[in-house]
Enzyme design. Structure first.
Site, short mmCIF file in Angstrom:
data_model
loop_
_atom_site.label_atom_id
_atom_site.label_comp_id
_atom_site.label_asym_id
_atom_site.label_seq_id
_atom_site.Cartn_x
_atom_site.Cartn_y
_atom_site.Cartn_z
N LYS A 149 1.17 1.58 16.61
CA LYS A 149 2.37 1.48 15.79
C LYS A 149 2.44 2.68 14.85
O LYS A 149 3.46 3.31 14.68
CB LYS A 149 2.30 0.18 14.99
CG LYS A 149 3.51 -0.11 14.11
CD LYS A 149 3.31 -1.45 13.37
CE LYS A 149 4.48 -1.74 12.44
NZ LYS A 149 4.18 -2.88 11.54
N GLN A 150 1.31 2.94 14.22
CA GLN A 150 1.21 4.14 13.39
C GLN A 150 -0.26 4.57 13.39
O GLN A 150 -1.14 3.78 13.67
CB GLN A 150 1.74 3.89 11.98
CG GLN A 150 1.06 2.77 11.22
CD GLN A 150 1.71 2.55 9.87
OE1 GLN A 150 2.00 3.51 9.18
NE2 GLN A 150 1.93 1.31 9.51
N GLU A 159 -0.89 -2.11 12.83
CA GLU A 159 -0.96 -3.57 12.92
C GLU A 159 -0.86 -4.10 14.34
O GLU A 159 -0.84 -5.31 14.55
CB GLU A 159 0.15 -4.18 12.04
CG GLU A 159 -0.12 -3.95 10.55
CD GLU A 159 1.08 -4.28 9.67
OE1 GLU A 159 2.22 -4.19 10.16
OE2 GLU A 159 0.86 -4.63 8.51
N TRP A 205 0.82 -1.22 0.00
CA TRP A 205 0.00 0.00 0.00
C TRP A 205 0.86 1.26 0.00
O TRP A 205 0.41 2.33 -0.36
CB TRP A 205 -0.95 -0.02 1.20
CG TRP A 205 -0.25 0.13 2.53
CD1 TRP A 205 0.76 -0.66 3.01
CD2 TRP A 205 -0.48 1.13 3.52
NE1 TRP A 205 1.16 -0.22 4.22
CE2 TRP A 205 0.40 0.88 4.58
CE3 TRP A 205 -1.36 2.21 3.61
CZ2 TRP A 205 0.45 1.67 5.72
CZ3 TRP A 205 -1.31 2.99 4.75
CH2 TRP A 205 -0.41 2.72 5.79
N ASP A 206 2.16 1.10 0.41
CA ASP A 206 3.08 2.25 0.43
C ASP A 206 3.18 2.90 -0.94
O ASP A 206 3.45 4.10 -1.05
CB ASP A 206 4.50 1.83 0.77
CG ASP A 206 4.60 0.76 1.81
OD1 ASP A 206 3.56 0.38 2.38
OD2 ASP A 206 5.73 0.29 2.04
#
Lengths: 769, 769
Positions: free
Chosen positions: B610-611, B497, B357-358
């Protein structure tokens, strides 16, 4: 004692220090030397003493005797085969190896008694994890198709997982570190799983497609239970790799065992190689590493009963002599008479594994006296290649049989006609063209073998046929010079290669005459005593009375150069006319210093020698010359020999003792005995000096113990050095097996170990034992 | 200047220091890092910066984008191809290399300006011979099938012969230093001479037998004349080696040039690979190394005109930003729309070269603004794999198209279902099962690409088809809950995640709604304005008015969790009920310290992230939210984000600047910009962080320069850090090409470089340029 360094359960099997060669530190620059010193062979195959984990500097060669290939190179040479040594252990992807870790403890040792290579390493990786790896490996002499490695691995300060790779490496090329000469002889025909677990790689020689299979399995045990998990097989091109892992606990020892087997198409049809090897590995693993090792050790125990030479009084020399014998006997072969022993045994690649004249003159006496069956195989090897020698003679315009200067598997000349200099220019190499004496040396080998073993059967059959054909060669090689009414052999090179070519080399001419004479006496005797054998010989060779008569004419008139009116034999016609440069300075080791005059003349224009043809002749056929002549010639040539060959010192040592000049004999012996252990010629990396090893044994037995056979009787006339208190060794002789003990005062005693009674002459007195 | 270290004739081509990444000492432990940093790519292939002579620690990988293979591993990954870097030089068999010699002088440098890797080494071998080796290499972007190495070799204190090996190494395996994961993807189909001189190796992928050819020739020149002598070709199993030698004189420079070419079966039929490559090498050698290098440099000059970002005021950061752009743009591809850009570009093996997806969220904006054609290819890559995405949806029980979490060449899911832990135990990997947002990200990418480029043609054709199918997927993925009269998406994982799986992840649900809404608007517009395109879309997708109506029902009722009565969006349903652990300590770099509470609860039971899903959503669709909401959510989630992903800091940097919290933005940027140069995550050895590189560009351009597009107008609202005096970069936008310069006082100016006039909004004032 050295053995106390190694794993406790193994110590009782390791010999005392006189049996053990120790490496006590790791220096990568020494890797290649130790690979040669620590090579293991069982006569069938030989493998250099590389590390299981791999190192940057390494020539990890494995040879099977007789597996030769030429491909793009100049000659058929022993092919580097896929190597099964590889076991790589990882902790969290960090390789636990001597070059990837800090070495906290290190030792390797060759136990010559049982022919086992041991290791002891304690290694600390970059993350501070300390692992103890103790190892031993052997190539079984009980079953030459079994080889094994055992590693005891103990994580000293961590618990975790050890990942293991069990590798067969097929990427290896001959002359790997000589870019110009690199060559790959094997191509891969299979890289697959060996049954359920394990890896199998099959390769074939490129020229003749001889298939060689190698299979192995790595197991891990805790408390005797197999614990290897997560096995995976991978074919990485020319590497076969089996992966597995083991959970380890701090302080707990895991035992890894690698069971290996190799077969070639010579012992097993190609289609059956995989299954044969799989079954062999299965049975090996079933019976156990220890069980096979025990059987292997028993064979070595018996071999050492035959071969050991015990010198009291010089511990280091005693061990060094044993070291030379160890490698020589490990390469000898009791079962296969289609292979010989290469100039570097199976320990290195120099000289391509070829048999030279050294076989007969330097190694054969050891085998004839100690392992007569191995000697017989070496002689039979020559017989199998008699047809090739006949072809060789024909090709060169001669009759009979001319043995090649370098002999591999098929008996064709393997000495290259051309050689490449380091700068890439080619130069013509004349050795094979001129150095004909090898054919006389082969003939002499038969004589010598039979003299020691009394193997009449071999003599009357294979031997007589070879001798007839080599005599025939010499008769055709000799040239009649009507003006001089004599036969000459021109344009040859003797053992001393610094004069190349010459006319009427004494060594060559004398042995040509000897060959003709010997076969004349032999066939005469056969006619009388063994008419069937003679008939068979005549049928096989077409020998007729007329031909023998023509030989008589040749041998009578063959020219043997000498200084008229003196005892001085001339190395070749015109030698005495060369600049008479004499060695008059010796270094601190009593080693001759190259005379200054050699800066003014090329060697070939002086009397300076690489090695002494005449002295060698006197050594080999001493009974044909009187003592005074021998001494005068020894004195003359000794002053002119620079020992450019490793074969020279041992001859001088034996002959010096014979003529009463023992001043240098002991130093010559020490030099010869340590030539590889101390890497004195700086080329031990290329393999053990096999002929020199035979020379060492001859120096001790023929020189210091003064053993010879005269008129069928074993004579012992010792010249013990002052350093030795006593010397013991065993010989086979005319079917008997005897033990000889010599004391420091040159007295000797002989014990009959088996066989009928025997006559021996000790210091002039003949005894019946 | 750094360039003064390197060979004098080359210096004028090398950039000033702001263009050059220097390695000034050799440390084998740094080899893998530098292999990534110094990797060269031309979009077609990428090769890591290994040494010509080889080193012990090395992962010398060469990839061609799109050449994937699975074999025994878990996924189709970029296959390590035969590597052509090898040039080994020997003097009297001693390898002249950084690990075999004493290093007297050492430097390597990547000149980003021309994409050339330079070396300067002065090496002293064991025998005291000193050799200077100066080198440069490039992979041509002018003709992507040409690569070359040039070495200037000068013997400093000796004359003699240099032996050279020109090597293609086919033994390389993926994951070479990870025993458990090692795999060999290529098998050899040819290893032969390339025409008269040179070597050629052909290999094929094991699963699909895609052939890849590599050919090369090594020449040596003195005064422009070829001088290589004694050439020999050798096929050493999986190594192809060409040997040659050169006579050298003290102080005299010999110029070695290696001409290389590679093709795959995708560009050339397999039967013609050898001849095509031979011709390419011949032409290359004929035209000359310098001529090709010049053409290559011209391409890079043009690329840098597009891509360079010039920061004045922070020299190191300026260079580091350039470094990230260099790798990103070097891997982008103008010609091939069947490949994308892997998570490690073509610089390392981690993530197998897969598109994640990056691509859409982190890299695409850079390409859309700077290299629109590359961006279009990346989007077209997705379109080519639409059928595979349809299959994937069907396989998972959904309608429409579901893009795989990891995408290689065929669009099947390449994220493994199972992963092996270091201890060999397998665990189920749920990423592909739960992380559905990638399908929305692909849809968003089309929107974003078109927003910037106004590529209507792509939107109406490929774009609309993808958007329709992804919308259809979301409609089928949503679940109607009658009791609540709402649609839900349950059992998913968002970008964060650490919470896996969850119900009603806001990011996912919001983007599902966005996808449905966007396509409804789009198709409505197409019906009106582009009826032909609509008809074609309807035909290809079977879209009907009823289906669109059903989508409307879903999007209206999709559940978007938030804290009732506040602006606070909830990351997923129930998130606010988790243990509210907050980050309250920062280290000396202002980097969050892991809260002590995490020792008591599993991360998944806390609000620690995590993000930040929510912040990312606000970043991507900021125009749909008011400022206050954005700020409140930023403040909330910022305190709960540990930045476990390298993608997190750049988002916070951009968003922080947007909401006026620039306290950490500059540090976030520095961390992101130096992540590989300083190996901050300790995994640069595995390749350059590609998404992060895109994030760095976004931080500078979207964050500090404050660029965005609002209602079709480019808006510039800078937030310059105090360290910078000015900032200049160029963008493509709606077919125009503009240069933007921002000053330290946040004023900005825009220059139209090409294209029609454009409207820009600078700090709120709209200008026509």
């Amino acid at each position: 004692m050295i053995r106390d360094i190694f794993a406790e359960p193994w110590r009782e099997n390791i010999g005392t220090d006189d049996w053990v060669i120790l490496q006590d530190r790791y220096d990568p620059e020494e890797n290649l030397k130790y690979e040669s010193l620590f090579a293991l062979s069982n006569g069938y195959l030989g493998i250099r003493g590389s590390y299981e984990e791999g190192t940057k500097i390494t020539l990890p060669y494995l040879y099977i005797n007789g597996v030769f290939d030429k491909s793009e190179t100049f000659m058929r040479e022993l092919a580097a085969l896929p190597n099964w040594l590889g076991i790589r252990l990882y902790v969290e992807k960090e390789l636990i190896g001597v070059e990837n870790c800090e070495i906290l403890e290190f030792a390797r040792a060759l136990d010559m008694k049982q022919a086992v290579l041991y290791r002891h390493t304690v290694l600390k990786d970059k993350k501070g994890r300390i692992t103890k790896i103790e190892g031993r490996r052997f190539v079984s002499r009980d079953n030459v198709h079994r080889m094994g490695i055992e590693l005891l691995v103990t994580p000293m300060n961590y618990s975790g997982i050890i990942e293991a790779e069990n590798i067969i490496d097929g990427t290896i090329v001959n002359f790997y570190d000589a870019p110009r000469f690199k060559v790959k002889h094997m191509y891969q025909t299979a890289n697959e799983r060996l049954g359920e677990d394990g890896v199998y790689m099959e390769t074939a020689t490129r020229d003749r497609h001889l298939h060689v299979g190698c299979g192995c399995r790595l197991e891990a045990y805790k408390d005797g239970q197999p614990v290897m998990g997560n096995r995976m097989f991978n074919a990485f091109g020319e590497q076969a790799v089996e992966f597995g892992d083991v959970h380890v606990k701090e302080g707990e020892c895991v035992r890894f065992v690698k069971y290996v087997s190799m077969y070639t198409e010579r012992e097993c049809p190609a289609y059956a190689l995989h299954t044969t090897i799989k079954d062999e590995v299965d049975r090996f693993a079933g019976e156990g590493f220890g069980a096979e090792l025990e059987k292997h050790a028993k064979v070595y125990e018996k071999m050492w009963q035959e071969a050991d030479v015990r010198i009291n009084g010089d511990f280091e020399l005693d061990r060094a002599v044993r070291f030379n014998i160890f490698h020589l006997m490990s390469t000898g072969n009791e079962t296969d008479d289609r292979v010989s022993v290469g100039a570097k045994l199976l320990t290195g690649e120099e000289y391509g594994g070829h048999a030279f004249w050294d076989i007969e003159l330097f190694m054969l006496p050891f085998f004839s006296y100690v392992f007569p069956q191995m000697a017989k195989n070496m002689e039979t090897y020559r017989y199998h290649l008699l047809d090739a020698a006949r072809d060789n003679a024909r090709k060169n315009g001669f009759k009979g049989a001319q043995y090649p200067w370098e002999s591999a598997d098929d008996g064709t000349e393997q000495c290259p006609d051309w050689t490449i200099e380091p700068d890439g220019t080619c130069y013509r190499c004349y050795v094979a063209v001129y150095e004909h004496h090898v054919t006389a040396d082969v003939a002499y080998g038969i004589y010598d073998y039979v003299k020691i073993t009394n193997d009449k059967d071999f003599l009357l059959n294979e031997g007589a046929e070879i001798l007839t054909e080599t005599a025939r060669f010499w008769a055709s090689r000799c040239e009649y010079i009507p003006e001089k009414d004599r036969y000459e052999i021109n344009q040859v090179t003797g053992p001393d290669e610094w004069h190349e070519p010459v006319d009427n080399n004494l060594y060559t001419n004398y042995f040509a005459r000897w060959n003709l004479r010997y076969v004349m006496v032999l066939t005469e005797q056969m006619k009388r005593e063994y008419p069937d054998a003679y008939a068979s010989l005549a049928e096989k060779t077409g020998l007729t009375d007329e031909e023998v008569k023509s030989w008589d004419e040749v041998q009578k008139k063959i020219y043997l150069p000498r200084k008229e009116g003196t005892n001085l034999l001339e190395q070749f016609e015109g030698y005495f006319d060369l600049h008479d440069v004499v060695i008059d300075k010796y270094d601190e080791n009593d080693w001759p210093i190259r005379p200054e005059a050699l800066n003014h003349y090329p060697k070939g224009e002086t009397q300076i020698l690489k090695q002494p043809d005449v002295v060698l002749l006197l050594h080999l056929l001493g009974e044909e010359f009187d003592k005074e002549l021998i001494k005068e010639n020894y004195d003359y040539y000794e002053k002119r020999t620079l020992h450019g060959s490793s074969l020279s010192p041992s001859i001088y040592s034996v002959m010096g003792l014979k003529v009463g000049d023992d001043s240098r004999a002991y130093r010559y012996l020490r030099r010869a005995a340590f030539i590889d252990l101390l890497n004195l010629q700086k080329n031990t990396r290329e393999g053990i000096h096999a002929a020199n090893a035979g020379g060492v044994w001859q120096t001790v037995v023929f020189g210091f113990a003064g053993v010879s056979i005269e008129e069928g009787i074993l004579k012992i006339c010792p010249n013990m050095p002052k350093e030795w208190t006593d010397l013991t060794f065993r010989l086979h002789y005319y079917g008997s097996w005897i033990e000889i003990t010599v004391s420091g005062d040159n007295t000797a005693s002989v014990k009959l170990l088996s066989g009928e009674h025997a006559k021996v002459n000790i210091n002039g007195s003949i005894q019946e034992i």
